[in-house]
Scaffold this active site. Structure first.
Site, short mmCIF file in Angstrom:
data_model
loop_
_atom_site.label_atom_id
_atom_site.label_comp_id
_atom_site.label_asym_id
_atom_site.label_seq_id
_atom_site.Cartn_x
_atom_site.Cartn_y
_atom_site.Cartn_z
N ASP A 171 0.86 -1.18 0.00
CA ASP A 171 0.00 0.00 0.00
C ASP A 171 0.89 1.23 0.00
OD1 ASP A 171 -1.77 2.13 0.53
OD2 ASP A 171 -3.14 0.79 1.59
N ARG A 232 -14.20 -5.42 -5.27
CA ARG A 232 -15.06 -5.13 -6.42
C ARG A 232 -14.65 -6.05 -7.55
NH1 ARG A 232 -17.93 -3.12 -3.32
NH2 ARG A 232 -18.86 -1.03 -3.28
N ASP A 256 -16.26 -12.97 -3.97
CA ASP A 256 -17.62 -12.58 -3.59
C ASP A 256 -18.19 -11.57 -4.57
OD1 ASP A 256 -19.85 -12.52 -1.68
OD2 ASP A 256 -19.20 -10.48 -1.22
N GLU A 261 -22.49 -8.15 -12.51
CA GLU A 261 -23.34 -8.69 -11.45
C GLU A 261 -24.81 -8.45 -11.76
OE1 GLU A 261 -22.05 -7.24 -7.63
OE2 GLU A 261 -20.22 -8.42 -7.68
N HIS A 280 -21.93 -11.70 -3.74
CA HIS A 280 -21.73 -10.36 -3.18
C HIS A 280 -22.43 -10.24 -1.82
CE1 HIS A 280 -20.70 -6.01 -4.59
NE2 HIS A 280 -20.46 -6.17 -3.28
N ALA A 282 -20.63 -10.61 1.25
CA ALA A 282 -19.69 -10.42 2.36
C ALA A 282 -20.19 -9.40 3.38
CB ALA A 282 -18.33 -9.98 1.82
N ALA A 283 -20.84 -8.36 2.91
CA ALA A 283 -21.29 -7.29 3.81
C ALA A 283 -22.70 -7.50 4.33
CB ALA A 283 -21.22 -5.95 3.08
#
Length: 318
Positions: A171, A232, A256, A261, A280, A282-283
């Site tokens: 990072d 994403r 995920d 999509e 999708h 995970a959240a």
């Protein structure tokens, strides 16, 4: 009375909070642009999921003051149009951080222990698959995180303290001195890809991160390495992932999110035994969904009661 456009799946706790405050709730009935333009025309606030808030949609809003994004990604909302229209945009930061990080680790474990394949075999009566299918521990392996924002940080904490994994991070935008010494930073993406047993990107989607996991970068992975994606879909190039899996250059991939999509059933990845996919989700743990819904409800109430909502991400003209 203020009107709020809400998704059909909004949690009851948030609905009750808003109706008790006197708001009128209007459910979104469709996501095509014309339906969106009509729905947004006379509401004062929106709780937005993944439907697209284009300049044309924002322009159609006569009374709109706030869009409370149901999550942390906002590529579906045109911020420039909101700025010009005087519409505040907020995010639900921190509400689903642990849920997404935990899902990444779950996918990692499912890949390491070959859960999907063993499940298929035992359902077919193949008990001897226990001797044939090779599985691995997480302990002692290198978890490589591309990005170390809140979700990435939570994921590496689980990996390190829960599974005794070594942590490597790439990072270039963070102050490395502010992180604990059990996190090792690398100066290049290639170095992370070469040294990691598990690679997990935790990044927003933008021009710099689009297809950051591509044929070239994936070619640097260890043979047998595991590639994850809970960020994403366009963070990775699905064609490159498919080729690496099919040719056995990496051991497994688990995602995920998808570039399109929902993905179509004929997505080539679904034909591969060493790919694990989830929709999708995970959240979307119950705990996270409730927290996100309440965050959005509080952001709207704050704005209309004269307070500044948390996590405003734009600069609306008032």
């Amino acid at each position: 009375m203020y009107k709020i456009l809400i998704p059909k799946a909004l949690k009851e706790s948030a609905r009750t909070f808003l109706t008790d405050k006197g708001y009128e709730l209007v459910e979104l009935q469709g996501t095509d642009e014309e339906t969106m333009k009509k729905a947004i025309s006379d509401v004062d606030a929106v709780i937005a999921r993944t439907e697209k808030y284009t300049p044309a949609v924002i322009k159609a809003a006569r009374n709109l003051k706030i869009i409370a994004r149901y999550g942390i990604g906002y590529e579906n909302i045109n911020l420039e149009a909101c700025d010009k229209k005087g519409v505040t945009v907020t995010l639900a930061r921190g509400c689903n951080t642990y849920s997404v990080a935990e899902h990444a680790i779950t996918l990692m474990l499912a890949a390491l222990r070959q859960i999907s394949q063993l499940d298929r075999e035992v359902r077919k009566g193949d008990w001897k698959s226990r001797d044939r299918v090779e599985t691995h521990e997480a302990r002692g392996k290198v978890f490589g995180s591309i990005g170390i924002g809140p979700i990435g940080m939570e994921a590496v904490k689980i990996a390190h303290f829960g599974f005794q994994m070594k942590i490597l991070v790439y990072d270039k935008f963070v102050d490395q001195s502010k992180f604990p010494d059990w996190i090792e930073f690398t100066n290049t993406l290639d170095d992370l890809m070469e040294r990691s047993d598990v690679v997990s990107p935790h990044l927003p989607l933008n021009k710099g991160t689009f297809h950051i996991l591509n044929e070239e970068s994936i070619s640097h992975m260890k043979r047998g390495g595991i590639l994850l994606n809970v960020s994403r879909g366009a963070i990775w190039d699905e064609k490159a992932v498919y080729q690496a899996l099919q040719e056995g250059r990496i051991g497994a991939a688990a995602g995920d999110v998808f570039e399109t999509e929902p993905p179509t059933p004929d997505n080539p990845l679904f034909a591969l035994p060493n790919f694990i996919g989830t929709p999708h989700t995970a959240a979307l743990s119950e705990e996270a969904v409730t927290a996100v819904a309440m965050n959005c409800a509080h952001a709207i109430e704050d704005l209309f009661s004269g307070k500044e909502p948390l996590y405003i991400i734009n600069h609306p003209t008032r």
